[in-house]
Design a protein around this motif. Structure first.
Motif, PDB file in Angstrom:
ATOM      1  N   UNK A 156      47.284 -29.693 -17.253  1.00 10.89           N
ATOM      2  CA  UNK A 156      46.167 -28.922 -17.720  1.00 10.89           C
ATOM      3  C   UNK A 156      44.225 -29.668 -18.214  1.00 10.89           C
ATOM      4  N   UNK A 157      43.732 -29.193 -17.229  1.00 14.46           N
ATOM      5  CA  UNK A 157      42.237 -29.104 -17.449  1.00 14.46           C
ATOM      6  C   UNK A 157      41.943 -28.416 -19.204  1.00 14.46           C
ATOM      7  N   UNK A 158      42.500 -26.843 -19.239  1.00 11.28           N
ATOM      8  CA  UNK A 158      42.419 -26.172 -20.007  1.00 11.28           C
ATOM      9  C   UNK A 158      42.418 -26.719 -21.944  1.00 11.28           C
ATOM     10  N   UNK A 159      41.433 -26.229 -22.654  1.00  7.10           N
ATOM     11  CA  UNK A 159      41.737 -26.621 -24.025  1.00  7.10           C
ATOM     12  C   UNK A 159      40.979 -25.038 -24.704  1.00  7.10           C
ATOM     13  N   UNK A 160      41.817 -24.938 -25.653  1.00  6.83           N
ATOM     14  CA  UNK A 160      41.515 -24.040 -26.731  1.00  6.83           C
ATOM     15  C   UNK A 160      41.178 -24.604 -27.966  1.00  6.83           C
ATOM     16  N   UNK A 166      41.704 -20.483 -24.014  1.00  3.44           N
ATOM     17  CA  UNK A 166      40.964 -20.880 -22.720  1.00  3.44           C
ATOM     18  C   UNK A 166      39.386 -19.358 -21.883  1.00  3.44           C
ATOM     19  N   UNK A 167      39.561 -19.061 -22.134  1.00  2.86           N
ATOM     20  CA  UNK A 167      38.580 -18.017 -21.453  1.00  2.86           C
ATOM     21  C   UNK A 167      37.237 -17.696 -22.478  1.00  2.86           C
ATOM     22  N   UNK A 168      36.901 -18.883 -23.245  1.00  8.18           N
ATOM     23  CA  UNK A 168      36.121 -18.506 -24.690  1.00  8.18           C
ATOM     24  C   UNK A 168      35.474 -19.851 -24.801  1.00  8.18           C
ATOM     25  N   UNK A 169      35.558 -20.811 -23.634  1.00  4.84           N
ATOM     26  CA  UNK A 169      34.551 -21.536 -23.694  1.00  4.84           C
ATOM     27  C   UNK A 169      33.879 -21.751 -22.497  1.00  4.84           C
ATOM     28  N   UNK A 170      32.413 -22.290 -22.408  1.00  7.40           N
ATOM     29  CA  UNK A 170      31.536 -22.056 -21.593  1.00  7.40           C
ATOM     30  C   UNK A 170      31.485 -23.871 -20.927  1.00  7.40           C
ATOM     31  N   UNK A 171      31.208 -23.619 -19.617  1.00  7.50           N
ATOM     32  CA  UNK A 171      30.760 -25.088 -19.230  1.00  7.50           C
ATOM     33  C   UNK A 171      29.581 -25.037 -18.214  1.00  7.50           C
ATOM     34  N   UNK A 172      28.647 -25.764 -18.692  1.00  7.80           N
ATOM     35  CA  UNK A 172      27.727 -25.842 -17.516  1.00  7.80           C
ATOM     36  C   UNK A 172      27.685 -27.960 -17.071  1.00  7.80           C
ATOM     37  N   UNK A 173      27.272 -27.227 -15.625  1.00  8.96           N
ATOM     38  CA  UNK A 173      26.531 -28.628 -15.339  1.00  8.96           C
ATOM     39  C   UNK A 173      25.527 -27.750 -14.254  1.00  8.96           C
ATOM     40  N   UNK A 174      24.171 -28.959 -15.210  1.00 11.63           N
ATOM     41  CA  UNK A 174      22.435 -29.294 -15.215  1.00 11.63           C
ATOM     42  C   UNK A 174      22.369 -27.615 -15.346  1.00 11.63           C
ATOM     43  N   UNK A 175      22.672 -27.646 -16.355  1.00  8.41           N
ATOM     44  CA  UNK A 175      22.133 -25.988 -16.773  1.00  8.41           C
ATOM     45  C   UNK A 175      22.999 -24.478 -16.164  1.00  8.41           C
ATOM     46  N   UNK A 684      48.748  -3.621 -38.385  1.00 10.64           N
ATOM     47  CA  UNK A 684      50.342  -3.942 -38.620  1.00 10.64           C
ATOM     48  C   UNK A 684      50.471  -5.405 -40.201  1.00 10.64           C
ATOM     49  N   UNK A 685      49.079  -5.908 -39.545  1.00 10.57           N
ATOM     50  CA  UNK A 685      49.294  -6.665 -40.733  1.00 10.57           C
ATOM     51  C   UNK A 685      48.476  -7.963 -39.940  1.00 10.57           C
ATOM     52  N   UNK A 686      48.634  -8.864 -40.636  1.00  9.88           N
ATOM     53  CA  UNK A 686      47.989  -9.824 -40.208  1.00  9.88           C
ATOM     54  C   UNK A 686      49.634 -11.010 -39.720  1.00  9.88           C
ATOM     55  N   UNK A 687      49.644 -12.046 -38.733  1.00  7.53           N
ATOM     56  CA  UNK A 687      50.383 -11.866 -38.181  1.00  7.53           C
ATOM     57  C   UNK A 687      49.227 -13.435 -36.910  1.00  7.53           C
ATOM     58  N   UNK A 688      50.178 -15.052 -36.919  1.00  6.78           N
ATOM     59  CA  UNK A 688      49.091 -16.576 -36.315  1.00  6.78           C
ATOM     60  C   UNK A 688      48.898 -15.715 -34.810  1.00  6.78           C
ATOM     61  N   UNK A 689      47.680 -16.337 -34.765  1.00  7.04           N
ATOM     62  CA  UNK A 689      47.691 -15.850 -33.211  1.00  7.04           C
ATOM     63  C   UNK A 689      47.985 -16.468 -32.136  1.00  7.04           C
ATOM     64  N   UNK A 690      47.904 -16.830 -30.611  1.00  8.49           N
ATOM     65  CA  UNK A 690      48.592 -17.745 -29.687  1.00  8.49           C
ATOM     66  C   UNK A 690      48.140 -19.375 -30.000  1.00  8.49           C
ATOM     67  N   UNK A 691      46.966 -19.395 -30.744  1.00  6.84           N
ATOM     68  CA  UNK A 691      46.464 -20.397 -30.658  1.00  6.84           C
ATOM     69  C   UNK A 691      46.357 -20.773 -32.008  1.00  6.84           C
TER      70      UNK A 691
END
Length: 822
Positions: A156-160, A166-175, A684-691
């Protein structure tokens, strides 16, 4: 390689080491009047001399804090004289144009004005991106070696980034903001990243605390600029994974220029190294172009276009996976029937016009259109056998001495999506003589989504159907007792969504540079807003508006050490995109709120010299406090949201990065990061997020054979601790937490360089037609580590237990790659 030993010694002994000699560097490219590179230019600075190479590149070190005259001379061109006064470790980029009619003289006083360094932006060299090996080579492949950037999926080319998804990253090409397909659920379905590496000029990356001029996401910004060619050129790459061709074209009057790339990729080499044996015939191809037209010195037009077609035809045949412990080795054998047929067709076009009313005032108008037509159709029947391996230790799934479970699993999907996204944006920039700038912009976006979700799963184990785990049904004790409840699919999702989303957004920010005593001080103050509304055939969401103030401060003390301290952050919002509006059952909630994050980043940037070469040590400490969180689960690369904003979360961490010329003339780096991110759903309390990727170590290293300098070596090494992604996607994370094993991967590449800028004057025969020509061998997953992306859960009918069978990623793979440039 002795250089590897030097790195290890450095890591243990380095404690802020610096050298006493304080110098600066002048580098650049020398061109003639026709924009052709000029080689063999003599450059003299005091008692130091150097020459430009065949591509016109040069660099020379000069004393700092004093006037130094540089003299550029050539046998057939007029002399250029330049006087500079540079700070310690300063790098001044000078690109002179030499002519045969007049001599040129100039004087430049340079202070530290490296804007990207002040802004905390990581700059990635384009040549490094092209050279570094990886199963998905390109910009994202290099990003994954940076601190705070995590991925455990080489397909995959997706990243955290720093606890985001993966849905929280902005990508711009030539603005221009670019988008990914929506329905992709597996890394091996992705095909090609939007960004074509062959067309890239500049790559800037920010892992957090970015300015208001960038859009409304929570985690990161990847800002890419395609090059504007000055002469004809072509680049070719071919390997067992596919190939690419890029062509640069320029008109005779230099008003028109274009760079165009065509790519083709086939992942069969990688997929066939997995446990599952398949008939796999993918076709990933695209064509992309960036056209520029200079109407006048003040007015420029450009067009960016992309057409991509990704066909994923997948027919699994068998799977054999070994797992368990030394005391109890187990094996899973699966036999498949059916196939998967996916297709993602995307069309993207954007026009940008820039008008420079004066040297200090500029306006931009950008319009773009993105259309994607996607289908995900599959019917796959899997018949499995789970058992203990026989005592001879052969670990052959066909040779088991005790069968624990026999069952079947049938997966069906008919998912279709058609999305059209249109944008129009106006931007302005104004600069004053007192080092102040004003930047502002307004944008309108319309998103039209047509989506149908139909997918279900049926599981049969030892002759009886297994009911869904999330419903309150009568006890199922088959085959020992008759079952009187209904027979239902194990998972069943059905929804049809026709939605339109209108968005208005804008920003304004003020940049200024001043002095605090003898120290230099920069600050940026800005804010964004976005207002949006979701509507559909049977729904009408309320209008929502968010406001996001952001600040950046940077201080460069008047010290001998070249250091910059930065503090940045603010209030960041992420208004929901379509996937965030859709809940676990595929139904759209039009009133999902924007996730909100208070983000603070404190960092230190230290430039120094070691071995008389430039190095940089960057330290960043960050904290995010998130509210109105939209919790989610990740299965491979597919994200499914709860869509109720009923959680809060935090992310905190510390990142380190050391980069520099461990080997003269090449950039390498070492990264280390610590991250902790947790969420609290419905109190319910704090637990680890998937990332929650706790520890990360990465190394990107470039070297050459000491006795054969034309043989280059490139190493890409990543170690990540395991993600909390080992539990079934439907399970309650508060009742069941399980982490995957650590992710360990090393990719290495060897390249024999026949022609490059250092030996062009020696080339003969057919090689004289090339500016660059190399042939390389790449080894992916050098140490053949077994890395798992998820688990398959298999039921034991005798004990009623479920076993987590790892879904392993690619094993060791060899690839041959050819690179050529005219």
């Amino acid at each position: 390689m002795n250089h590897f030993k030097l790195i290890i010694v450095f890591l243990f002994l380095w404690t802020g080491y610096t050298v006493s000699a304080q110098s600066a560097r002048v580098k650049g490219v020398i061109l003639d009047n026709e924009n052709h590179p000029v080689g063999d230019v003599n450059i003299v600075a005091g008692d130091k001399t150097t020459k430009s190479d065949a591509k016109g590149h040069f660099q020379i070190f000069v004393p700092s804090n004093k006037k130094v005259a540089l003299i550029f001379t050539h046998i057939s061109l007029k002399m250029i004289t330049l006087t500079v006064n540079l700070k310690p470790y300063e790098t001044f980029v000078f690109n002179p144009v030499m002519n045969n009619s007049e001599e040129q003289m100039g004087e430049v006083f340079v202070s530290s004005k490296n804007k990207k360094r002040v802004q905390g932006i990581t700059v990635i060299d384009q040549s490094t991106i092209k050279k570094i090996p990886g199963a998905n080579a390109g910009i994202e492949n290099v990003l994954k070696t940076l601190p705070g950037v995590n991925s455990n999926n080489e397909l995959s080319t997706q990243y955290a980034v720093r606890g985001g998804n993966y849905d929280e990253n902005l990508v711009y090409v030539n603005e221009i903001e670019v988008y990914r397909p929506f329905l992709i659920r597996s890394g091996q379905q992705e095909g090609l990243s939007f960004t074509n590496t062959d067309l890239v000029q500049n790559v800037d990356f920010s892992a957090g605390g970015f300015q208001a001029k960038f859009g409304d996401k929570l985690s990161s910004v990847l800002d890419i600029t395609y090059r504007k060619p000055t002469q004809f050129g072509a680049a070719l790459e071919a390997s067992f994974l596919g190939g690419s061709l890029a062509v640069d074209a320029v008109s005779k009057n230099k008003k028109w220029s274009a760079v165009t790339g065509v790519r083709y990729r086939n992942n069969s080499l990688l997929v066939n190294s997995q446990d599952t044996q398949t008939n796999y015939t993918p076709t990933f191809a695209d064509i992309q172009t960036n056209i520029n037209y200079d109407v006048s010195q003040k007015w420029q037009l450009s067009f960016l276009g992309n057409i991509s077609q990704n066909k994923y035809l997948y027919q699994p045949l068998t799977r054999q996976t070994k797992f368990g412990t030394i005391d109890q080795p187990m094996a899973l054998a699966v036999y498949y029937e059916g196939h998967e047929k996916d297709q993602y067709d995307t069309y993207f076009g954007a026009i940008k016009t820039t008008y420079k009313a004066s040297p200090t005032l500029a306006f931009k108008l950008i319009g773009s259109l993105f259309h994607t037509v996607e289908q995900e159709h599959f019917d796959i029947l899997a018949q499995y056998r789970l058992g203990n391996v026989d005592e001879d230790g052969s670990m052959n799934p066909d040779n088991v001495d005790f069968t624990r479970g026999i069952g079947t699993q049938f997966n069906h999907a008919r998912n279709d999506l058609d999305a059209l996204i249109a944008n129009i944006e106006f931007k302005g920039f104004k600069e004053w003589k007192n080092n102040s700038q004003l930047e502002f912009g307004l944008k309108f976006t319309r998103e039209s989504i047509r989506d149908r979700v139909v997918e279900w799963e049926v599981i049969d184990s030892a002759g009886f159907s297994i009911n869904p785990p999330i419903l309150d049904l009568p006890k199922n004790n088959q085959p020992y007792e008759p079952y009187t409840g209904p027979l239902l699919p194990y998972q069943n999702i059905r929804a049809t969504n026709f939605n339109d989303i209108n968005r208005f957004s804008g920003y304004a920010q003020w940049n200024n540079k001043t002095e605090l005593g003898s120290s230099q001080f920069w600050y940026t103050v800005g804010a964004r807003f976005q207002s949006w509304q979701v509507s559909g055939a049977d729904i009408e969401g309320k209008n929502q508006t968010v406001f996001s103030p952001r600040v950046q401060f940077a201080l460069k003390p008047d010290w001998e050490m070249d250091m910059i301290f930065r503090l940045s952050g603010g209030l960041y919002h992420q208004p929901p995109f379509y996937r965030e509006l859709r809940d676990m059952n595929g139904v759209v909630d039009p009133n999902v709120k924007a996730q909100q994050s208070v983000h603070v980043v404190l960092s230190n940037d230290y430039n120094f010299k070691m071995w008389n070469r430039p190095f940089k040590w960057v330290t960043e400490l960050y904290y995010k406090s998130l509210s109105d969180v939209n919790v989610y689960s990740i299965d491979n690369v597919r994200i499914r949201y709860v869509a109720d904003n009923n959680a809060k979360a935090y992310a905190q961490g510390l990142d380190f990065r050391l980069n520099g010329e461990f080997v003269p003339g090449t950039e390498s780096w070492i990264s280390f990061g610590y991250l902790k991110t947790e969420e609290n759903y419905e109190n319910k309390g704090y637990i680890a997020r998937p990332t929650d990727q706790r520890l990360k170590f990465a190394m990107l290293f470039q070297d050459y054979m000491p006795n054969i300098p034309s043989v280059k070596v490139y190493l890409n090494l990543v170690y990540n601790t395991g993600l909390p992604g080992g539990a079934p996607a439907y399970s309650d994370p508060y009742l069941y937490q399980n982490r995957l094993n650590d992710y360990r991967r090393a990719d290495i590449g060897f390249a024999k360089v026949f022609v490059d800028s250092s030996n062009q004057h020696l080339k003969t025969g057919w090689l004289k037609n090339f500016k660059e020509f190399s042939l390389g061998l790449e080894i992916f997953n050098l140490f053949n580590n077994q890395n798992a992306i998820t688990n398959t859960w298999v039921r034991d009918a005798y004990t009623k237990n479920q076993y987590a069978v790892p879904n392993y990623m690619t094993s060791r793979v060899f690839n041959i790659k050819l690179n050529a440039r005219l």
